[in-house]
Design a protein around this motif. Structure first.
Motif, mmCIF file in Angstrom:
data_model
loop_
_atom_site.group_PDB
_atom_site.id
_atom_site.type_symbol
_atom_site.label_atom_id
_atom_site.label_comp_id
_atom_site.label_asym_id
_atom_site.label_seq_id
_atom_site.Cartn_x
_atom_site.Cartn_y
_atom_site.Cartn_z
ATOM 1 N N ARG A 120 -23.084 40.390 -34.830
ATOM 2 C CA ARG A 120 -22.828 41.170 -33.395
ATOM 3 C C ARG A 120 -21.552 42.190 -33.749
ATOM 4 O O ARG A 120 -21.263 42.958 -32.764
ATOM 5 C CB ARG A 120 -22.310 40.444 -32.400
ATOM 6 N N SER A 142 -33.383 37.056 -25.936
ATOM 7 C CA SER A 142 -33.603 35.899 -26.998
ATOM 8 C C SER A 142 -32.623 35.757 -27.818
ATOM 9 O O SER A 142 -32.261 36.604 -28.373
ATOM 10 C CB SER A 142 -34.959 36.332 -27.580
ATOM 11 N N GLY A 143 -32.466 34.464 -28.244
ATOM 12 C CA GLY A 143 -31.276 34.092 -29.125
ATOM 13 C C GLY A 143 -30.503 32.848 -28.897
ATOM 14 O O GLY A 143 -30.178 32.768 -27.591
ATOM 15 N N HIS A 146 -26.916 36.611 -37.182
ATOM 16 C CA HIS A 146 -26.537 37.938 -36.173
ATOM 17 C C HIS A 146 -25.145 37.922 -35.584
ATOM 18 O O HIS A 146 -25.036 37.077 -34.634
ATOM 19 C CB HIS A 146 -27.546 38.214 -34.965
ATOM 20 N N MET A 191 -36.305 32.273 -27.663
ATOM 21 C CA MET A 191 -36.077 32.783 -28.923
ATOM 22 C C MET A 191 -37.389 33.672 -29.403
ATOM 23 O O MET A 191 -38.216 33.580 -29.163
ATOM 24 C CB MET A 191 -35.886 31.695 -30.102
ATOM 25 N N ASN A 192 -36.814 34.811 -30.329
ATOM 26 C CA ASN A 192 -38.158 35.349 -31.195
ATOM 27 C C ASN A 192 -37.867 35.119 -32.570
ATOM 28 O O ASN A 192 -36.995 35.503 -33.171
ATOM 29 C CB ASN A 192 -37.890 36.822 -30.892
ATOM 30 N N ALA A 220 -28.040 33.598 -33.088
ATOM 31 C CA ALA A 220 -28.039 34.886 -32.595
ATOM 32 C C ALA A 220 -27.301 34.771 -31.167
ATOM 33 O O ALA A 220 -27.965 34.268 -30.000
ATOM 34 C CB ALA A 220 -29.573 35.235 -32.106
ATOM 35 N N SER A 269 -37.487 43.038 -31.419
ATOM 36 C CA SER A 269 -36.880 41.666 -30.969
ATOM 37 C C SER A 269 -35.560 42.424 -30.282
ATOM 38 O O SER A 269 -35.568 43.494 -29.621
ATOM 39 C CB SER A 269 -36.512 40.797 -32.103
ATOM 40 N N THR A 270 -34.468 41.622 -30.456
ATOM 41 C CA THR A 270 -33.036 42.082 -29.738
ATOM 42 C C THR A 270 -32.689 43.460 -30.556
ATOM 43 O O THR A 270 -32.727 43.283 -31.659
ATOM 44 C CB THR A 270 -31.988 41.157 -29.785
ATOM 45 N N ASN A 272 -29.223 44.263 -36.772
ATOM 46 C CA ASN A 272 -29.560 44.908 -35.522
ATOM 47 C C ASN A 272 -28.259 44.784 -34.692
ATOM 48 O O ASN A 272 -28.092 44.172 -33.569
ATOM 49 C CB ASN A 272 -30.701 44.002 -34.839
ATOM 50 N N HIS A 309 -25.705 34.938 -27.244
ATOM 51 C CA HIS A 309 -25.425 35.719 -26.229
ATOM 52 C C HIS A 309 -24.744 34.986 -25.281
ATOM 53 O O HIS A 309 -24.597 33.687 -25.282
ATOM 54 C CB HIS A 309 -26.937 36.043 -25.582
ATOM 55 N N HIS A 358 -39.152 39.927 -39.758
ATOM 56 C CA HIS A 358 -39.426 39.126 -38.490
ATOM 57 C C HIS A 358 -40.768 39.623 -38.377
ATOM 58 O O HIS A 358 -41.243 40.721 -38.068
ATOM 59 C CB HIS A 358 -38.687 39.910 -37.497
HETATM 60 O O1 DOR Z 1 -34.310 35.445 -30.639
HETATM 61 C C1 DOR Z 1 -34.002 36.426 -31.664
HETATM 62 N N1 DOR Z 1 -32.721 36.798 -31.302
HETATM 63 N N2 DOR Z 1 -34.562 36.740 -32.644
HETATM 64 C C2 DOR Z 1 -34.308 37.924 -33.189
HETATM 65 O O2 DOR Z 1 -34.864 38.128 -33.982
HETATM 66 C C3 DOR Z 1 -32.957 38.634 -33.084
HETATM 67 C C4 DOR Z 1 -32.191 37.806 -32.304
HETATM 68 C C5 DOR Z 1 -30.942 38.630 -31.758
HETATM 69 O O3 DOR Z 1 -30.273 39.390 -32.520
HETATM 70 O O4 DOR Z 1 -30.472 38.226 -30.634
#
Ligand code: DOR
Length: 434
Positions: A62, A316-317, A60, A270-271, A300, A148-149, A92, A302, A174
């Motif tokens: 961004r 999450s990420g 990801h 996390m997801n 991912a 998720s996010t 995403n 952040h 996912h």
């Molecule tokens: O933890 C996650 N973060 N899992 C995801 O599927 C998306 C990701 C994100 O884009 O931040």
């Protein structure tokens, strides 16, 4: 421009040999050429191994829309440092990549800016099956079966049936079951501490969604890839699925467990969530026995500020592209797997799963996306050294043995001696379509 890489141990598809590799016009021109072969540049790689560049099929990055966390330049500098020469990025972003025009805008944004090669998935929504069916400049379709996010979610059975029935590109998903996640969250009052995250996004949520997606793929005879497998139950289930199904693991599900929440808190939120020590062991076993073919990062990023908000506000990420190869080479140094297996999981298999044209292996005529690795180099991962824009890593302070030391994209050195030395070198990835 001709480059000769001399005296490396070269990890070929069938064997590892100490041979010289000649690169010309961005391709692997010849293997096993004499020491004195004519070249503009000669690189002495004695003591190093030459492997295909890592293909990370789940990141990801961004851009567009969330570039305070990361952008294509910072992310691909981090890739170059980590030995990742091709990435496939998730939809995403803001706006989401859910139409052919959004996909083309993203490709245009990447052109001339990325250090490494780029590809972008098209994301599924309940309504965009016509777009999914006509997209071509993409490795495949991403479905969030479980939110998720971002707000990409396709949960209704009828929409999922249509996507599997009316499209031909490979699909990945996912897999966390939305109703299970919601019921778990309601049962424990939404969650107030970080460890609740793994109780809300529990093993059942992952297994139910993975089974549901595999059932769709098998009934519709559709190629399907299960992203970020996190539970022992999924690994066991995947042992009985057909050749249409491939699956992958991520470093964070191998190297972190719920016991690490105490130390790392929401940095490892996390997801799919981080699971138990037994789950991590089962995912590793799944890689060793071939049930899981691919390792990808789910990079991912952040910002630390975002991550430090109290749970469940924390997103999450976590970032990983610049350490994933070193994390796996460290497993080699510990005698837990072979370099050949790492190359299979991180280079060959993702290139095969997503039909990347002439990537993922060291073969004559194929793209010269290559990495020199030093299996004996030991270095400590440090937040301060990270090139990802978010500037942190959950592996801060961890000592790893086995590091990429030089990365080539289309024959050009993009990373060497700790520095990114070229930019704009990445190209759009092409896909073999039968
Ligand atoms: O933890 C996650 N973060 N899992 C995801 O599927 C998306 C990701 C994100 O884009 O931040």
């Amino acid at each position: 421009m001709k480059t000769l890489i001399r005296h490396a141990q070269v990890v070929l598809p069938e064997s590892t040999e100490r041979i010289n590799v000649l690169i010309e016009s961005g391709r692997i021109a010849a293997l096993d050429v004499p020491d004195g072969a004519a070249a503009d540049e000669v690189i002495d790689a004695s003591g190093l191994h030459l492997i295909p560049g890592v293909v990370d099929d789940q990141v990801h990055f961004r851009e567009p829309g969330l570039t305070h966390k990361e952008d294509l330049l910072t992310a691909t500098r981090a890739c170059a440092r980590g030995g990742v020469t091709s990435f496939l990025e998730m939809p995403n972003t803001k706006p989401t990549t859910t139409s052919v025009s959004a996909l083309e805008s993203k490709l245009a944004l990447a052109a001339g800016r990325c250090v490494v090669n780029y590809g972008f998935y098209i994301g599924a929504t309940p309504e965009n099956v016509a777009e999914l069916a006509r997209a071509t400049r993409t490795p495949g379709i991403k479905i969030f079966i479980g939110s998720s996010t971002g707000d990409l979610l396709v949960d209704e059975q009828s929409a999922l049936e249509r996507i599997f029935a009316e499209t031909t590109l490979p699909i990945c998903a996912h897999c966390e079951d939305e109703s299970t996640v919601r019921a778990n969250a309601a049962r424990i009052g939404g969650g107030s501490k970080i460890s609740d995250h793994s109780r809300i996004r529990d093993n059942a949520a992952a297994l139910i969604a993975t089974k549901r997606a595999v059932d769709l793929a098998e009934r519709h005879r559709h190629r399907f890839h299960v992203l970020h497998v996190s539970t022992a139950e999924e690994v066991q289930f995947l042992r009985g699925t057909s050749d249409l199904i491939t699956a992958e693991a991520c470093p964070h599900h191998l190297f972190f467990t719920v016991d690490d929440y105490e130390r790392l808190g929401s940095l490892i939120q996390m997801n799919p969530s981080i699971k138990s020590r037994a789950d991590a062991a089962a995912v590793w076993q799944g890689l060793l026995d071939g049930t899981l073919e691919v390792i990808a990062t789910d990079h991912a990023p952040h910002t630390l500020e975002e991550k430090r908000q109290p749970y469940p506000k924390s997103p999450s990420g976590l970032p990983a592209v610049e350490n994933s190869l070193a994390l796996m080479l460290n497993q080699v140094s510990l005698g837990l797997c072979s370099l050949r297996q790492v190359v299979s999981w991180m280079c060959e298999a993702p290139a095969r799963v997503w039909n990347l044209h002439q990537k993922g292996a060291i073969r004559e005529g194929w793209d010269a996306d290559l990495v020199l690795v030093d299996l004996h180099r030991t270095a400590v991962v440090r937040n301060a050294d990270q090139l990802t824009k978010c500037g942190w890593t959950p592996w801060d302070g961890v000592s790893l043995t086995g590091w990429p030391v030089r990365t080539f994209v289309h024959g050009r050195t993009v990373y060497c001696d700790g520095r990114v030395v070229a930019e704009g070198t990445g190209r759009e990835i092409l896909y073999d379509r039968g």
